[in-house]
Design an enzyme around this catalytic site. Structure first.
Site, short mmCIF file in Angstrom:
data_model
loop_
_atom_site.label_atom_id
_atom_site.label_comp_id
_atom_site.label_asym_id
_atom_site.label_seq_id
_atom_site.Cartn_x
_atom_site.Cartn_y
_atom_site.Cartn_z
CB SER A 1 0.84 -2.76 5.29
OG SER A 1 1.36 -3.96 5.84
N GLY B 1 4.23 -4.42 5.77
CA GLY B 1 4.28 -4.44 4.32
C GLY B 1 3.98 -5.81 3.73
CD GLU B 2 6.20 -9.02 3.15
OE1 GLU B 2 5.47 -9.68 2.37
OE2 GLU B 2 7.29 -8.53 2.80
CB THR B 3 -1.21 -6.92 5.68
OG1 THR B 3 -0.46 -6.40 6.79
CG2 THR B 3 -2.59 -7.35 6.14
CD GLU C 1 -2.18 -0.15 15.21
OE1 GLU C 1 -2.05 -1.37 14.94
OE2 GLU C 1 -2.53 0.24 16.34
#
Lengths: 184, 184, 184, 184
Positions: free
Chosen positions: D85, D88-90, D151
């Site tokens: 992620s 890091g918060e998805t 990505e």
């Protein structure tokens, strides 16, 4: 309107499933139980019913895949590929069945058109007597659009097969839950 | 064995669908017809029924998505998000419903557990009286494992809704076929 | 070891992308901008790069689909179908390209094998000079297995195309974010 | 324009990958080799890179899944779940990591935000120094929109890891091909 339509739809499904020969279902069950790996494939909404069945095969402890899964191994002798197609002519589904047969796998076909190209690949052949994308015929019509009745019947056929596999392998609901993903 | 099990399964589904209030289905239908965009979401096999419904909404000419589609636009006021979950507690499905509500979309929930966290998000709430992953209760049991009965009932409920939408918008089978992909 | 391998891999990708003719990329860009609907398709890992590109086309405000999306409309004159295949011989990808062409859509092909069956369908043809599943050749080898180098180059080619499309349509990062799903 | 943009993009990727600590990559490799089952998960385009990696893990002979595969078994002690992620918060990715950790699996996190909620779950933590969906910062910017650079870097990091795993387990390109699906 809802209740009337609901009654018609469930009657349609019930009639289609009544006409399936139990012997063929038992053949499919035995093929699943004797296969090393089972791959289930269909296109579009039929493919969703196939993926749903592969999930339950996993819950039953079989080594099973939908054709779109990440790590489908090469198939060959000893493996079973189940292809579902209402018309029996879906090109991409034919390809999967053809390649599977060429590589030595056993092929089970579930279709409304047993004399189709995909039907011709079958070692185990199950007919669902519904209309196809080529439209209704004299003895096969549905109030439902497209291949809906095929898809519904296929899904419930698979779910009945799950019950037969549970019985044959003496598994409980809890056995299936124990193999369910704990990530959702 | 097959025919006996098939009868039990179709009876189970029919009973669940009988108990649905028509008024709620009509609310859902109207919400779909007045929405700019419809997104349908569920996890696992429930998600497959949701994807199948989004496909038919496309065939009906609505702007519709499964949450896993490539180009789901941001949702907000005027949009409808349908979330299905048997237990009403699936974390990732709650997230989708919660985010949709926070962003102003209308939320329809189909669940076996109306007092659940996901049920609590609903503007339109439809109950399917089946067992959930938390197991059978006194008045809700099934010979089928896991959430199978919920998934089957959900799929057929959606398909009946398709028939109601076809009637309401005066569309024929041919109208739906005309919007079907010609790439498979 | 990591840093050495990383340098080799990025050099391999850079060499493949250097050899692409800019004129072909501009043709593809213009085809995308003039298309009513764009469908992007590939098999396996190539298909993942295609789906990633269809997502960005959505962020750019184009009407775009991966072939596996729920509501892909029928394609015809005025539409563009992009098919990627390293070998140019993947049967299911050929099927999609063939059906698209038969239905009147314009076809763009990205492949390592321009003289392949899929290459033969192309209105716009882009070559990525990598090895294919048929193995390395004298002037095309990679330390990486399978079609990895093709997949990587394809992904970055698509991402460069996104930058060109942003420039051509005068869009900012914020414009793309504004079309991103708010459900995850 | 194409060649200039292509050079900028490949330079951006190369810089991000240069800054990764080799020791962390070796930790991740060892975790993969000692895991019974590996599940790889991310949302959106990050999820596509994760699925691509799970496919190669299958080619390498590991028992591996993308979280969306049909038959992901329950994970626990001895298993590895890799979550990627950028921010890091998805939420949905956090859920997967959180559930995996709660069930006893080892967690590897690849993120641009090591101090994030998902970063906080990590047993093995790899940082890719890119911008996130929260935008560029002083020392992290990209000409590319959204999380593209994350990505791309993730995809190539995974592919380099494949080369390291091939070396460590003494496997050739042919070994990987031998485990590839023969149905497409």
């Amino acid at each position: 309107m809802y209740h009337h339509l609901k009654d018609t739809v469930t009657s349609e499904i019930s009639l289609v499933l009544d006409a399936v020969e139990e012997e063929r279902i038992r053949q499919l069950m035995q093929s699943i139980l004797s296969a090393r790996t089972v791959v289930v494939h269909g296109a579009g909404r039929v493919g969703l019913a196939c993926k749903a069945f592969s999930m339950r095969l996993g819950h039953l402890g079989r080594t099973a895949y939908a054709a779109s899964d990440s790590t489908v191994p090469p198939v060959g002798t000893g493996d079973l590929v189940i292809v579902a197609s209402s018309s029996g002519e879906t090109q991409t589904s034919f390809d999967v069945g053809y390649l599977a047969k060429k590589n030595g796998a056993k092929i089970a076909v579930i279709t409304a058109a047993t004399h189709s190209r995909i039907g011709g690949l079958a070692d185990v052949l199950i007919e669902l007597k519904t209309q196809t994308k080529f439209g209704p015929t004299e003895d096969r019509a549905s109030i439902q659009p497209m291949a809906t009745l095929f898809e519904q019947s296929l899904q419930i056929l698979f779910d009945v097969l799950v019950l037969m596999l549970m019985s044959e392998t003496r598994q409980s609901h809890a056995d299936l839950w124990s193999r369910h993903s704990n990530l959702d």
